[in-house]
Motif scaffolding. Structure first.
Motif, PDB file in Angstrom:
ATOM      1  N   ALA A   1       2.502  -0.712   6.016  1.00 41.69           N
ATOM      2  CA  ALA A   1       1.239  -0.365   5.368  1.00 41.69           C
ATOM      3  C   ALA A   1       0.153  -1.379   5.684  1.00 41.69           C
ATOM      4  CB  ALA A   1       1.449  -0.269   3.853  1.00 41.69           C
ATOM      5  N   VAL A   2       0.521  -2.655   5.673  1.00 45.63           N
ATOM      6  CA  VAL A   2      -0.454  -3.716   5.949  1.00 45.63           C
ATOM      7  C   VAL A   2      -0.964  -3.627   7.381  1.00 45.63           C
ATOM      8  CG1 VAL A   2      -0.751  -6.221   6.157  1.00 45.63           C
ATOM      9  CG2 VAL A   2       0.470  -5.274   4.188  1.00 45.63           C
ATOM     10  N   ILE A   3      -0.046  -3.474   8.328  1.00 41.40           N
ATOM     11  CA  ILE A   3      -0.453  -3.404   9.734  1.00 41.40           C
ATOM     12  C   ILE A   3      -1.210  -2.121  10.020  1.00 41.40           C
ATOM     13  CG2 ILE A   3       0.370  -3.412  12.120  1.00 41.40           C
ATOM     14  CD1 ILE A   3       2.797  -4.966  11.175  1.00 41.40           C
ATOM     15  N   LEU A   4      -0.715  -1.009   9.464  1.00 39.29           N
ATOM     16  CA  LEU A   4      -1.409   0.264   9.648  1.00 39.29           C
ATOM     17  C   LEU A   4      -2.819   0.205   9.101  1.00 39.29           C
ATOM     18  CD1 LEU A   4      -1.181   3.236  10.556  1.00 39.29           C
ATOM     19  CD2 LEU A   4      -0.331   3.782   8.266  1.00 39.29           C
ATOM     20  N   GLY A   5      -3.016  -0.561   8.039  1.00 35.78           N
ATOM     21  CA  GLY A   5      -4.341  -0.703   7.441  1.00 35.78           C
ATOM     22  C   GLY A   5      -5.305  -1.569   8.224  1.00 35.78           C
ATOM     23  N   GLY A   6      -4.847  -2.130   9.347  1.00 36.87           N
ATOM     24  CA  GLY A   6      -5.760  -2.870  10.218  1.00 36.87           C
ATOM     25  C   GLY A   6      -5.654  -4.375  10.140  1.00 36.87           C
ATOM     26  N   THR A   7      -4.735  -4.907   9.336  1.00 37.59           N
ATOM     27  CA  THR A   7      -4.567  -6.355   9.270  1.00 37.59           C
ATOM     28  C   THR A   7      -3.828  -6.820  10.514  1.00 37.59           C
ATOM     29  OG1 THR A   7      -4.491  -6.308   6.854  1.00 37.59           O
ATOM     30  CG2 THR A   7      -3.610  -8.263   7.935  1.00 37.59           C
ATOM     31  N   SER A   8      -4.387  -7.817  11.186  1.00 38.96           N
ATOM     32  CA  SER A   8      -3.828  -8.282  12.450  1.00 38.96           C
ATOM     33  C   SER A   8      -2.673  -9.237  12.222  1.00 38.96           C
ATOM     34  CB  SER A   8      -4.914  -8.990  13.272  1.00 38.96           C
ATOM     35  OG  SER A   8      -4.365  -9.568  14.435  1.00 38.96           O
ATOM     36  N   LEU A   9      -1.571  -9.026  12.942  1.00 35.84           N
ATOM     37  CA  LEU A   9      -0.434  -9.931  12.865  1.00 35.84           C
ATOM     38  C   LEU A   9      -0.778 -11.315  13.398  1.00 35.84           C
ATOM     39  CD1 LEU A   9       2.539  -7.639  13.932  1.00 35.84           C
ATOM     40  CD2 LEU A   9       2.223  -8.729  11.715  1.00 35.84           C
ATOM     41  N   ALA A  10      -1.834 -11.397  14.200  1.00 38.34           N
ATOM     42  CA  ALA A  10      -2.274 -12.693  14.717  1.00 38.34           C
ATOM     43  C   ALA A  10      -3.045 -13.487  13.672  1.00 38.34           C
ATOM     44  CB  ALA A  10      -3.129 -12.493  15.966  1.00 38.34           C
ATOM     45  N   GLY A  11      -3.404 -12.828  12.566  1.00 35.69           N
ATOM     46  CA  GLY A  11      -4.125 -13.505  11.495  1.00 35.69           C
ATOM     47  C   GLY A  11      -5.632 -13.451  11.663  1.00 35.69           C
ATOM     48  N   GLY A  12      -6.329 -13.773  10.571  1.00 34.19           N
ATOM     49  CA  GLY A  12      -7.785 -13.877  10.621  1.00 34.19           C
ATOM     50  C   GLY A  12      -8.545 -12.590  10.440  1.00 34.19           C
ATOM     51  N   ARG A  13      -7.854 -11.456  10.385  1.00 34.67           N
ATOM     52  CA  ARG A  13      -8.556 -10.172  10.255  1.00 34.67           C
ATOM     53  C   ARG A  13      -7.721  -9.212   9.429  1.00 34.67           C
ATOM     54  NH1 ARG A  13      -8.607  -8.779  15.195  1.00 34.67           N
ATOM     55  NH2 ARG A  13      -7.161  -7.011  15.182  1.00 34.67           N
ATOM     56  N   GLY A  14      -8.390  -8.496   8.522  1.00 30.89           N
ATOM     57  CA  GLY A  14      -7.702  -7.508   7.706  1.00 30.89           C
ATOM     58  C   GLY A  14      -8.497  -7.176   6.472  1.00 30.89           C
ATOM     59  N   SER A  15      -8.130  -6.083   5.815  1.00 35.12           N
ATOM     60  CA  SER A  15      -8.837  -5.674   4.600  1.00 35.12           C
ATOM     61  C   SER A  15      -7.858  -5.007   3.645  1.00 35.12           C
ATOM     62  CB  SER A  15      -9.984  -4.709   4.925  1.00 35.12           C
ATOM     63  OG  SER A  15      -9.495  -3.418   5.234  1.00 35.12           O
ATOM     64  N   LEU A  16      -8.097  -5.223   2.368  1.00 36.42           N
ATOM     65  CA  LEU A  16      -7.246  -4.605   1.359  1.00 36.42           C
ATOM     66  C   LEU A  16      -7.495  -3.109   1.262  1.00 36.42           C
ATOM     67  CD1 LEU A  16      -7.349  -7.342  -1.385  1.00 36.42           C
ATOM     68  CD2 LEU A  16      -5.315  -6.496  -0.232  1.00 36.42           C
ATOM     69  N   PHE A  17      -8.710  -2.667   1.545  1.00 34.89           N
ATOM     70  CA  PHE A  17      -8.984  -1.232   1.522  1.00 34.89           C
ATOM     71  C   PHE A  17      -8.169  -0.522   2.598  1.00 34.89           C
ATOM     72  CE2 PHE A  17     -11.611   2.500   2.751  1.00 34.89           C
ATOM     73  CZ  PHE A  17     -11.510   3.192   1.554  1.00 34.89           C
ATOM     74  N   GLY A  18      -8.072  -1.150   3.774  1.00 35.52           N
ATOM     75  CA  GLY A  18      -7.234  -0.581   4.825  1.00 35.52           C
ATOM     76  C   GLY A  18      -5.776  -0.532   4.414  1.00 35.52           C
ATOM     77  N   THR A  19      -5.312  -1.590   3.730  1.00 33.58           N
ATOM     78  CA  THR A  19      -3.939  -1.603   3.233  1.00 33.58           C
ATOM     79  C   THR A  19      -3.702  -0.480   2.243  1.00 33.58           C
ATOM     80  OG1 THR A  19      -3.690  -3.990   3.566  1.00 33.58           O
ATOM     81  CG2 THR A  19      -2.245  -2.958   1.937  1.00 33.58           C
ATOM     82  N   LEU A  20      -4.651  -0.248   1.360  1.00 32.31           N
ATOM     83  CA  LEU A  20      -4.541   0.847   0.397  1.00 32.31           C
ATOM     84  C   LEU A  20      -4.378   2.186   1.116  1.00 32.31           C
ATOM     85  CD1 LEU A  20      -4.743   2.128  -2.427  1.00 32.31           C
ATOM     86  CD2 LEU A  20      -7.235   2.010  -2.208  1.00 32.31           C
ATOM     87  N   LEU A  21      -5.193   2.415   2.139  1.00 28.43           N
ATOM     88  CA  LEU A  21      -5.077   3.654   2.906  1.00 28.43           C
ATOM     89  C   LEU A  21      -3.726   3.738   3.610  1.00 28.43           C
ATOM     90  CD1 LEU A  21      -8.650   3.860   4.499  1.00 28.43           C
ATOM     91  CD2 LEU A  21      -7.718   5.325   2.702  1.00 28.43           C
ATOM     92  N   GLY A  22      -3.247   2.600   4.124  1.00 28.61           N
ATOM     93  CA  GLY A  22      -1.950   2.582   4.779  1.00 28.61           C
ATOM     94  C   GLY A  22      -0.821   2.953   3.827  1.00 28.61           C
ATOM     95  N   VAL A  23      -0.883   2.427   2.603  1.00 30.44           N
ATOM     96  CA  VAL A  23       0.123   2.766   1.588  1.00 30.44           C
ATOM     97  C   VAL A  23       0.081   4.251   1.274  1.00 30.44           C
ATOM     98  CG1 VAL A  23       0.790   2.450  -0.827  1.00 30.44           C
ATOM     99  CG2 VAL A  23       0.150   0.460   0.552  1.00 30.44           C
ATOM    100  N   LEU A  24      -1.112   4.792   1.093  1.00 33.25           N
ATOM    101  CA  LEU A  24      -1.252   6.217   0.761  1.00 33.25           C
ATOM    102  C   LEU A  24      -0.715   7.097   1.876  1.00 33.25           C
ATOM    103  CD1 LEU A  24      -4.824   6.175  -0.843  1.00 33.25           C
ATOM    104  CD2 LEU A  24      -2.675   6.740  -2.013  1.00 33.25           C
ATOM    105  N   VAL A  25      -1.010   6.754   3.123  1.00 32.42           N
ATOM    106  CA  VAL A  25      -0.522   7.550   4.255  1.00 32.42           C
ATOM    107  C   VAL A  25       0.999   7.566   4.278  1.00 32.42           C
ATOM    108  CG1 VAL A  25      -0.334   7.606   6.775  1.00 32.42           C
ATOM    109  CG2 VAL A  25      -2.566   7.306   5.707  1.00 32.42           C
ATOM    110  N   LEU A  26       1.612   6.403   4.151  1.00 30.35           N
ATOM    111  CA  LEU A  26       3.073   6.327   4.212  1.00 30.35           C
ATOM    112  C   LEU A  26       3.733   7.093   3.075  1.00 30.35           C
ATOM    113  CD1 LEU A  26       3.616   2.598   5.252  1.00 30.35           C
ATOM    114  CD2 LEU A  26       3.924   4.638   6.660  1.00 30.35           C
ATOM    115  N   LYS A  27       3.190   6.965   1.873  1.00 27.25           N
ATOM    116  CA  LYS A  27       3.812   7.619   0.725  1.00 27.25           C
ATOM    117  C   LYS A  27       3.547   9.127   0.708  1.00 27.25           C
ATOM    118  CE  LYS A  27       6.209   4.424  -0.790  1.00 27.25           C
ATOM    119  NZ  LYS A  27       7.681   4.573  -0.671  1.00 27.25           N
ATOM    120  N   VAL A  28       2.430   9.549   1.240  1.00 25.91           N
ATOM    121  CA  VAL A  28       2.182  10.988   1.375  1.00 25.91           C
ATOM    122  C   VAL A  28       3.165  11.586   2.382  1.00 25.91           C
ATOM    123  CG1 VAL A  28       0.553  12.682   2.324  1.00 25.91           C
ATOM    124  CG2 VAL A  28      -0.221  11.020   0.624  1.00 25.91           C
TER     125      VAL A  28
END
Length: 319
Positions: free
Chosen positions: A253-280
């Motif tokens: 969910a975190v990666i799908l939401g746009g948070t970079s594994l390299a660090g320094g970039r990401g958003s909680l709103f993207g994480t929220l969308l990632g969680v919703l997509v996976l659970k749907v």
């Protein structure tokens, strides 16, 4: 030039694309199975999203700081068993919660110290912690399911409602709001982004990056503690296998939401969308009568796809 413009637009519109994917999934599943948009099913989806989102909020901050925690699934199960054991022994919800949070926070602290003090890569360190927790929970429970409590307050923690809104959703919303404000509106949040983007520069400015990472690890542990108690309340039991695959779902969910594994970039709103997509998707698999083993396959596919998209976004930003 057109190719460059397309890459930049793609890199900057991840959340919009994810929102469109979510809308498309909802429409498609609703068309195939009308029960999907029933009130009861929507509440069930939100309740499942809440568990993942609670842990994913902290995991987002940790990944932004260029670290990761693969022990959250094993910790989730152990937390539920410890909380249930204390509940059975003391008949006190407060003591059960405190014990669960203390244990979960301790796991996060241990992970953070191993990474920051011993300089062990967080992927390796938390795999080791995961294996110890997976074995330790069976030693602790003697492979038994713990479900002897009779506290109405504990049952309400996972299955209760405030009006029509499930309590886990309220808890997740509060944690999401606090995490969002921390990342976006505070100096601490800016430092967390900075430690992931350029740790060396942050150190040269006089900020101790180790403390920031330690904070993120402990916060992740505490959020897993909250999620673990809610899950054990929903199951009305502490189960050693309860967290199986949970870490994959959270990280996906975190990666799908746009948070970079390299660090320094990401958003909680993207994480929220990632969680919703996976659970749907999970809910659609159940309603459509597909093999439920697909629920374990989907996060793996998502992690690979989302990591590839992260590479594409990084290239777009570099251009």
């Amino acid at each position: 030039m057109p190719r460059r413009s397309m890459s930049i637009r793609f890199g900057q519109s991840g959340s919009l694309v994810l929102a469109l994917v979510l809308a498309t999934l909802c429409i498609a599943i609703s068309a195939a199975e009308p029960r999907f948009h029933s009130g009861a099913n929507i509440i069930a989806i939100l309740r499942q999203c809440a568990l993942v989102l609670i842990a994913a909020c902290a995991m987002t901050m940790l990944v932004i700081a260029a670290e990761v925690d693969l022990s959250v699934g094993a910790s989730l199960a152990f937390v539920g068993c410890i909380g249930m054991a204390v509940l059975n022994a003391t008949h006190s919800l407060a003591l059960g919660m405190l014990a669960a949070l203390a244990f979960a926070g301790g796991v996060g602290l241990a992970n953070g110290l191993i990474v920051t003090r011993l300089k062990v890569n967080s992927l390796i360190a938390t795999i080791g912690t995961m294996m110890m927790l997976q074995g330790g929970v069976y030693l602790f429970t003697r492979e038994a399911v713990q479900n002897q409590h009779q506290l109405a307050g504990f049952t309400a923690l996972g299955a209760g409602h405030a009006g029509v809104v499930p309590i886990p959703v309220i808890v997740a919303a509060v944690i999401f709001l606090i995490a969002w404000m921390t990342l976006r509106l505070t100096v601490l949040g800016r430092f967390i982004y900075a430690v992931g983007a350029n740790e060396r520069a942050l150190r040269l400015s006089g900020v101790r990056s180790e403390r920031l990472k330690l904070f993120a690890f402990v916060l992740t542990g505490l959020c897993v503690g909250v999620a673990g108690m809610i899950l054990s309340s929903l199951m009305n039991a502490g189960q050693p296998t309860a967290g199986r695959g949970f870490e994959l779902t959270v990280i996906a969910a975190v990666i799908l939401g746009g948070t970079s594994l390299a660090g320094g970039r990401g958003s909680l709103f993207g994480t929220l969308l990632g969680v919703l997509v996976l659970k749907v998707i999970d809910n659609g698999i159940i309603l459509l009568g597909w093999n439920q083993d697909l629920q374990m396959i989907v996060p793996g596919v998502v992690i690979i796809l989302a990591t590839y998209l992260d590479v594409v976004r990084s290239k777009a930003n570099a251009r």
